[in-house]
Design a protein around this motif. Structure first.
Motif, PDB file in Angstrom:
ATOM      1  N   THR A 182       0.816  -1.222   0.000  1.00  0.00           N
ATOM      2  CA  THR A 182       0.000   0.000   0.000  1.00  0.00           C
ATOM      3  C   THR A 182       0.847   1.269   0.000  1.00  0.00           C
ATOM      4  OG1 THR A 182      -0.121  -0.155   2.420  1.00  0.00           O
ATOM      5  CG2 THR A 182      -1.957  -1.081   1.156  1.00  0.00           C
ATOM      6  N   GLU A 183       2.169   1.137   0.162  1.00  0.00           N
ATOM      7  CA  GLU A 183       3.032   2.316   0.273  1.00  0.00           C
ATOM      8  C   GLU A 183       3.796   2.612  -1.022  1.00  0.00           C
ATOM      9  OE1 GLU A 183       5.523   1.705   3.659  1.00  0.00           O
ATOM     10  OE2 GLU A 183       3.855   1.684   5.088  1.00  0.00           O
ATOM     11  N   PHE A 184       3.377   2.010  -2.115  1.00  0.00           N
ATOM     12  CA  PHE A 184       4.055   2.254  -3.386  1.00  0.00           C
ATOM     13  C   PHE A 184       3.861   3.693  -3.840  1.00  0.00           C
ATOM     14  CE2 PHE A 184       4.713  -2.227  -4.017  1.00  0.00           C
ATOM     15  CZ  PHE A 184       5.795  -2.265  -4.894  1.00  0.00           C
ATOM     16  N   GLN A 185       4.939   4.290  -4.333  1.00  0.00           N
ATOM     17  CA  GLN A 185       4.853   5.611  -4.933  1.00  0.00           C
ATOM     18  C   GLN A 185       5.949   5.752  -5.993  1.00  0.00           C
ATOM     19  OE1 GLN A 185       5.565   8.642  -2.007  1.00  0.00           O
ATOM     20  NE2 GLN A 185       7.291   7.572  -1.095  1.00  0.00           N
ATOM     21  N   GLU A 186       5.719   6.611  -6.960  1.00  0.00           N
ATOM     22  CA  GLU A 186       6.699   6.803  -8.027  1.00  0.00           C
ATOM     23  C   GLU A 186       7.849   7.673  -7.530  1.00  0.00           C
ATOM     24  OE1 GLU A 186       5.299   8.185 -11.729  1.00  0.00           O
ATOM     25  OE2 GLU A 186       4.111   6.396 -12.166  1.00  0.00           O
ATOM     26  N   VAL A 187       9.043   7.314  -7.935  1.00  0.00           N
ATOM     27  CA  VAL A 187      10.236   8.107  -7.636  1.00  0.00           C
ATOM     28  C   VAL A 187      10.718   8.670  -8.963  1.00  0.00           C
ATOM     29  CG1 VAL A 187      12.587   8.059  -6.725  1.00  0.00           C
ATOM     30  CG2 VAL A 187      10.794   6.666  -5.657  1.00  0.00           C
ATOM     31  N   ALA A 188      10.781   9.990  -9.059  1.00  0.00           N
ATOM     32  CA  ALA A 188      11.016  10.665 -10.338  1.00  0.00           C
ATOM     33  C   ALA A 188      12.289  10.203 -11.030  1.00  0.00           C
ATOM     34  CB  ALA A 188      11.053  12.177 -10.122  1.00  0.00           C
ATOM     35  N   VAL A 189      13.375  10.066 -10.280  1.00  0.00           N
ATOM     36  CA  VAL A 189      14.651   9.718 -10.911  1.00  0.00           C
ATOM     37  C   VAL A 189      14.640   8.281 -11.444  1.00  0.00           C
ATOM     38  CG1 VAL A 189      15.782   8.949  -8.754  1.00  0.00           C
ATOM     39  CG2 VAL A 189      17.158   9.810 -10.656  1.00  0.00           C
ATOM     40  N   GLU A 190      13.934   7.392 -10.762  1.00  0.00           N
ATOM     41  CA  GLU A 190      13.853   6.008 -11.227  1.00  0.00           C
ATOM     42  C   GLU A 190      13.073   5.940 -12.537  1.00  0.00           C
ATOM     43  OE1 GLU A 190      12.429   1.826 -11.488  1.00  0.00           O
ATOM     44  OE2 GLU A 190      11.131   3.522 -10.997  1.00  0.00           O
ATOM     45  N   LYS A 191      11.989   6.708 -12.645  1.00  0.00           N
ATOM     46  CA  LYS A 191      11.207   6.746 -13.872  1.00  0.00           C
ATOM     47  C   LYS A 191      11.966   7.457 -14.994  1.00  0.00           C
ATOM     48  CE  LYS A 191       7.770   4.454 -12.373  1.00  0.00           C
ATOM     49  NZ  LYS A 191       7.587   3.068 -12.877  1.00  0.00           N
ATOM     50  N   ALA A 192      12.817   8.404 -14.621  1.00  0.00           N
ATOM     51  CA  ALA A 192      13.593   9.136 -15.623  1.00  0.00           C
ATOM     52  C   ALA A 192      14.530   8.196 -16.382  1.00  0.00           C
ATOM     53  CB  ALA A 192      14.385  10.260 -14.959  1.00  0.00           C
ATOM     54  N   PHE A 193      15.070   7.197 -15.690  1.00  0.00           N
ATOM     55  CA  PHE A 193      15.935   6.227 -16.351  1.00  0.00           C
ATOM     56  C   PHE A 193      15.154   5.444 -17.416  1.00  0.00           C
ATOM     57  CE2 PHE A 193      19.026   7.020 -13.064  1.00  0.00           C
ATOM     58  CZ  PHE A 193      20.233   6.664 -13.644  1.00  0.00           C
ATOM     59  N   ASN A 194      13.902   5.089 -17.124  1.00  0.00           N
ATOM     60  CA  ASN A 194      13.073   4.375 -18.101  1.00  0.00           C
ATOM     61  C   ASN A 194      12.827   5.219 -19.347  1.00  0.00           C
ATOM     62  OD1 ASN A 194      12.834   2.191 -16.372  1.00  0.00           O
ATOM     63  ND2 ASN A 194      10.922   2.891 -15.479  1.00  0.00           N
ATOM     64  N   LYS A 195      12.530   6.503 -19.140  1.00  0.00           N
ATOM     65  CA  LYS A 195      12.251   7.386 -20.272  1.00  0.00           C
ATOM     66  C   LYS A 195      13.500   7.628 -21.116  1.00  0.00           C
ATOM     67  CE  LYS A 195       8.338   9.698 -18.059  1.00  0.00           C
ATOM     68  NZ  LYS A 195       7.803  10.967 -17.490  1.00  0.00           N
ATOM     69  N   MET A 196      14.658   7.657 -20.456  1.00  0.00           N
ATOM     70  CA  MET A 196      15.903   7.821 -21.193  1.00  0.00           C
ATOM     71  C   MET A 196      16.136   6.631 -22.120  1.00  0.00           C
ATOM     72  SD  MET A 196      17.467  10.654 -20.851  1.00  0.00           S
ATOM     73  CE  MET A 196      18.769   9.984 -21.877  1.00  0.00           C
ATOM     74  N   GLU A 197      15.824   5.435 -21.653  1.00  0.00           N
ATOM     75  CA  GLU A 197      15.983   4.237 -22.485  1.00  0.00           C
ATOM     76  C   GLU A 197      15.111   4.323 -23.738  1.00  0.00           C
ATOM     77  OE1 GLU A 197      15.160   0.817 -20.155  1.00  0.00           O
ATOM     78  OE2 GLU A 197      16.798   1.173 -18.753  1.00  0.00           O
ATOM     79  N   ASP A 198      13.880   4.794 -23.581  1.00  0.00           N
ATOM     80  CA  ASP A 198      12.976   4.923 -24.732  1.00  0.00           C
ATOM     81  C   ASP A 198      13.555   5.881 -25.768  1.00  0.00           C
ATOM     82  OD1 ASP A 198      11.231   3.221 -23.451  1.00  0.00           O
ATOM     83  OD2 ASP A 198       9.996   4.831 -22.617  1.00  0.00           O
ATOM     84  N   ALA A 199      14.095   7.003 -25.290  1.00  0.00           N
ATOM     85  CA  ALA A 199      14.655   8.002 -26.200  1.00  0.00           C
ATOM     86  C   ALA A 199      15.886   7.457 -26.921  1.00  0.00           C
ATOM     87  CB  ALA A 199      15.017   9.264 -25.424  1.00  0.00           C
ATOM     88  N   ILE A 200      16.703   6.685 -26.219  1.00  0.00           N
ATOM     89  CA  ILE A 200      17.915   6.115 -26.812  1.00  0.00           C
ATOM     90  C   ILE A 200      17.557   5.134 -27.923  1.00  0.00           C
ATOM     91  CG2 ILE A 200      19.836   4.546 -26.345  1.00  0.00           C
ATOM     92  CD1 ILE A 200      20.111   5.948 -23.608  1.00  0.00           C
ATOM     93  N   LEU A 201      16.543   4.297 -27.683  1.00  0.00           N
ATOM     94  CA  LEU A 201      16.127   3.358 -28.723  1.00  0.00           C
ATOM     95  C   LEU A 201      15.593   4.107 -29.944  1.00  0.00           C
ATOM     96  CD1 LEU A 201      15.598   0.238 -29.335  1.00  0.00           C
ATOM     97  CD2 LEU A 201      13.218   0.876 -29.039  1.00  0.00           C
ATOM     98  N   TYR A 202      14.805   5.163 -29.697  1.00  0.00           N
ATOM     99  CA  TYR A 202      14.238   5.974 -30.777  1.00  0.00           C
ATOM    100  C   TYR A 202      15.349   6.502 -31.684  1.00  0.00           C
ATOM    101  CZ  TYR A 202      11.474   9.766 -32.921  1.00  0.00           C
ATOM    102  OH  TYR A 202      10.843  10.604 -33.812  1.00  0.00           O
TER     103      TYR A 202
END
Length: 462
Positions: A153-173
């Motif tokens: 019940t204590e899950f929350q998004e951490v901005a820097v962790e999600k930023a790594f995912n978005k960087m991967e998408d941009a690199i593949l693009y």
């Protein structure tokens, strides 16, 4: 694009392991693709000096700066020498082992216990990404961002962790879109390049704060420490000492840190995700792993896993199962190099100067000429000899940790972490994939799962 790994595997089989891919007119997308182990051996080892990352690679992966994953020549050699010296130290291995146990006991095991009681469906891949990010940040930056809670019940998004995912998408693009187009998007700050810039700003701010804070704390600790203080490993300080810097070089530490975070987070989390999916769908393999754990560990003792971590090397079948998962689903599905001068590959293909060459790790794990007719089967036994020891496969065939001078420095630490997590989780819990849930690779520079890994978790009574 939606099924590119399988598409290239089929094409490589059709063309005998190597072919030239030519993109549409005016796109400047031209490269060789190979899954031939002799070609890979030639590129990564025998004629290593003729193949570097190249300027295009540096541009695509510019977020990595001049770190070891993104550099060539003298900069790469200096980075590797520093890290190689660091990775040889027993204190680092001990610190990694203690760190992963602390995160297991403090977050992952309590969380899974909570999920099993509530009978909640959870995404195991997301759990592993959070777990490995917390762990690698603790190891490299001496800071735990606490992405993984100990209650569902204590899950929350951490901005820097999600930023790594978005960087991967941009690199593949950037790999598959003409360079002028993504550069125009970057200049105009639109599309995926806009998200990439925002993500990089979040990551850079996080790294700068961690590096600055840690060196301020270190100076304060040195001034105020007593003989009773327990020494603790500080990777940033160790990097500074190994590099011989007299003043803090934030650029060097930032680039080294982001390369280590990228390697230590994504590769291990992806490897664990595919391993647990394969084991959960092969009950006989799961039974054999549990029997091996029972035979080599006294699970009735308190802190049994950390006190008997020396027995990890005795788990021959578990090691084979992890290797088999990495063979079929390598965390990095493809690598690419650029030829400096013209060359002829062992396959007979002529390579011109400045030609890009991709070797598909994903496809290599599915080639009959390398692994036999049962190459698509999950078969840990293929890694075990008649004397019940692990078979050593040449790195240019089992390419999950790369090959030649650029082979992964953290290979041993990766196996230690994956084995500890596998033992702790399989001994305490049973994972069942949700009925009807589709598991397939996503299109990314890291072989994540397209829809995650949705599972039911059941507490195991041993």
């Amino acid at each position: 694009m939606s099924n590119i790994h399988e598409y290239f595997t089929i094409a490589l089989k059709h063309y005998g392991g190597t072919f030239k891919f030519t993109g549409p007119l005016f796109t400047n997308i031209n490269f060789f693709l190979t899954s031939d182990p002799m070609n890979v051996h030639h590129i990564t080892s025998k004629n290593f000096v003729n193949y570097d990352k190249g300027s295009e690679f540096h541009e695509i992966f510019e977020v990595l700066g001049n770190g070891i994953l993104n550099s060539d020549y003298d900069i790469w050699k200096r980075q590797r020498d520093i890290l190689q010296s660091l990775f040889k130290q027993n204190i680092l291995e001990n610190f990694v082992t203690k760190s992963i146990h602390k995160k297991l006991d403090g977050s992952l095991l309590p969380l899974l216990n909570d999920v099993s009681k509530s009978e909640t469906i959870m995404d195991l891949e997301d759990i592993f990404q959070r777990f490995t990010f917390d762990n690698i940040c603790t190891i490299v930056l001496a800071f735990d961002p606490n992405c993984l809670p100990n209650k569902f019940t204590e899950f929350q998004e951490v901005a820097v962790e999600k930023a790594f995912n978005k960087m991967e998408d941009a690199i593949l693009y950037r790999h598959f879109v003409p360079r002028p187009l993504w550069k125009l998007q970057k200049w105009l700050r639109i599309g995926s390049e806009k998200h990439s810039m925002v993500s990089q700003q979040i990551i850079d701010k996080f790294l700068h704060e961690c590096i600055s804070t840690k060196f301020d704390e270190e100076q304060s600790r040195v001034i105020n420490c007593t003989q009773e203080d327990e020494p603790n490993f500080n990777m940033l300080k160790a990097l500074a000492e190994e590099s011989g810097m007299e003043q803090i070089d934030y650029k060097f530490l930032r680039d080294t840190a982001i390369n280590l975070l990228t390697a230590g987070r994504d590769t291990i989390s992806a490897g664990l995700s595919w391993f647990f999916w394969l084991v959960s769908t092969h009950p006989k393999v799961e039974i054999k792993i549990l029997e091996e754990i029972k035979a080599n560990f006294n699970a009735n003792e308190e802190d049994w896993l950390i006190s008997e971590v020396k027995n990890l090397n005795k788990l021959v079948y578990l090691h084979g199962a992890i290797c088999e998962a990495l063979r079929l689903f390598p965390p990095v599905p493809f690598e690419h190099k650029c030829a400096i001068k013209s060359d002829i590959l062992p396959s007979g293909d002529c390579i011109g100067p400045n030609t890009m060459i991709y070797y598909s790790l994903y496809s290599m794990g599915r080639m009959e000429q390398i692994w036999g007719k049962d190459c698509l089967e999950f078969k840990p036994e293929r890694w075990i000899s008649e004397k019940r020891s692990n078979i050593q496969i040449p790195s240019y065939k089992f390419i999950a940790f790369n090959a030649g001078p650029r082979s992964c420095l953290g290979k041993n630490l990766s196996f230690i972490q994956m084995k500890i997590v596998a033992i702790a989780l399989l001994w305490n819990f049973h994972f069942q994939v949700v009925e009807g849930h589709s598991v397939c690779p996503t299109v990314s520079v890291i072989l994540h799962m397209k829809h995650g890994l949705k599972v039911h978790v059941t507490k195991r009574s041993n």
